[in-house]
Every structure is written in C-alpha cells, then in structure tokens.
Design an enzyme around this catalytic site. Sequence first.
Site, short mmCIF file in Angstrom:
data_model
loop_
_atom_site.label_atom_id
_atom_site.label_comp_id
_atom_site.label_asym_id
_atom_site.label_seq_id
_atom_site.Cartn_x
_atom_site.Cartn_y
_atom_site.Cartn_z
N LYS A 108 38.74 44.42 35.71
CA LYS A 108 39.15 45.57 36.53
C LYS A 108 40.40 46.22 35.94
CE LYS A 108 39.32 48.60 39.80
NZ LYS A 108 39.34 48.30 41.23
N LYS A 140 49.40 51.15 42.09
CA LYS A 140 49.42 49.69 42.17
C LYS A 140 48.60 49.06 41.05
CE LYS A 140 46.50 47.64 44.60
NZ LYS A 140 45.16 46.99 44.43
#
Length: 297
Positions: free
Chosen positions: A173, A241
């Site tokens: 990811k 983030k």
Amino acid sequence: MANQKVGFIGLGLMGRPMALNLLKAGFEVHVWARRAESMQPLLDAGAHGAASPAALAEAVPVTISMVADAPDVAEVTLGPNGVVQGARAGHIHVDMSTIAPGAAKEIAAQLAERGVRMLDAPVSGGEIGAIEATLTIMVGGDEAAFQEALPFFEAMGKTVTYVGASGAGQVAKACNQVLTGVTVVAVAEALNLARAAGVDPARVREALLGGSAYSKVLENHGARMLARNFRPGFKAWMHQKDMRIVLDEAHRLNVPALTSAVAAQLFNAVVGSGKGEEDSIAVLQILEVMSGANPEA
C-alpha cells in the site's frame, strides 16, 4: 458460503459500503462503530449490531476493521473492549486500514500471543471502488488465514493479491501511495501549467489521454479537477497520513523517496490551508495559489 458470519468495525466513507457489499454477497454481517448513527444504515440493511469490538468477536469467527490509523487499530483490537477480549483461539482479524508496516507487524504479534491471526489488507480504489466492490486489496500475514478470508475479500474487491508475511500488505500500500500521490500532484501540475499558458486544460487532458501519459488518475481525477469537484472520495488528510508512512518507511530503510517527499509537502499544504476534509485533488488549488491564480475566481 452464504451462511458465514463476519464482523465489521468502522463504518465511515470506506467501511460502510464495504460492509454493505458483504451483506449483498449473502454473509451474515455484524457491525460496530464508535458512533451509533454510523451503524444505522447497516442495521437497516439487515446487519446485526454489537455493543463493542469484543462483543463482535464473540459472535463471529472473522472480524474486519477499517479505521483511521494505527492507534485506532490498536484500540479496537487490543484495547479493554477490543477484539482480543472476545475472540476465540483461531479467530482471524483483518485490518483493512492503511497504517505503517511496523505497526501492523507489532499488532499482529500481540494478537498472535492471544491466539488471534491477523491479516493486514489495505485497499486502493477510494470511495467509488468501495461502493462498486472493485477495490484492489493487498494482503500480508499467514497464507492459510488469507485463504480462509478470501471469500470476504472477493465480495469487496476485484483484485486481491497475497503479497507475503505480516506487514507486506502495508508495504504494498505504501508503494501504491507513492504512485498515486505523486501522480495526483503531477496531473494537477500539468493542468495548472496549461491554464497558466492560456491553453484549455480540458483539451490538453483530452490530448494526453491518448498517449503514453495516460493514467487512471489523469482520466478520473483529472476530470474532477476540471469540474472543480473536490468532494472527498479520498480525503486530503488521509493522503497526507499515507505519505508520512511512505517517508517514515523510506527513512527507516535508508532509501531515497524524492518525489514522494515533494508530494507529501504539498498534501501538508492542502491540510494546512484548511482543505483537509476535501479530496486530495485539492492540491490543484494549492498549485494555483502558488502560481498567482485565484482558484475561487
């Protein structure tokens, strides 16, 4: 398969449609969210509510979480009312949030001490992918647990890949966010350049779609940039983030992440300008301001 039970924790922008797709696939779905009102659409659709993640784990053999960051994952799995308090030995917990690979490994290790097998299974595809069950799902952890959880993944996503041991899904990811984060910035930069040069950005995008510059980001997000549609499909603070995770991992491994660093700083600027709840494509507005344009004019 239709009688299998699964629990879902976190019913926000992504979690709610993902849980609904599990219901549509015929699974018996139990849900929990911090805010009771977030649960109501699922209860109306036929899901069963739970009083806590622990109660959820008591009712089902597999739980799934889709929350904001590592502290949230730790709370719903290891906290006083967490999954581990209600899970039986052999329970599978699937975390589909995007968190640091090291955090995923640590939480998995602590769960393993209590007999719970954890898979880290972050997703790509945004809100549309969650709604249409076309998510790309990247999975790390025990391969036998992955095979047991595969029917649930297939109800939520189109491309499901077992990547490797615990934490590997989160590494995949992070790599995904390198490509998507940098490309979102590149598309915004290209469209802003066209505008500044007095050339129609829509026609520039149309020309680029037919060549080697084509990407889904240019096609989908580029169209939304042109339409000034900054409604969140993936909020800017989330991209901020995720890019922080990329840079932290690169720092830990002593590998360069130069374009990622630039993209990260631009997403910082988006959030710092008060647009954190908008889609990350609002980076276009930051570039416009930096080049002397008034994006609201």
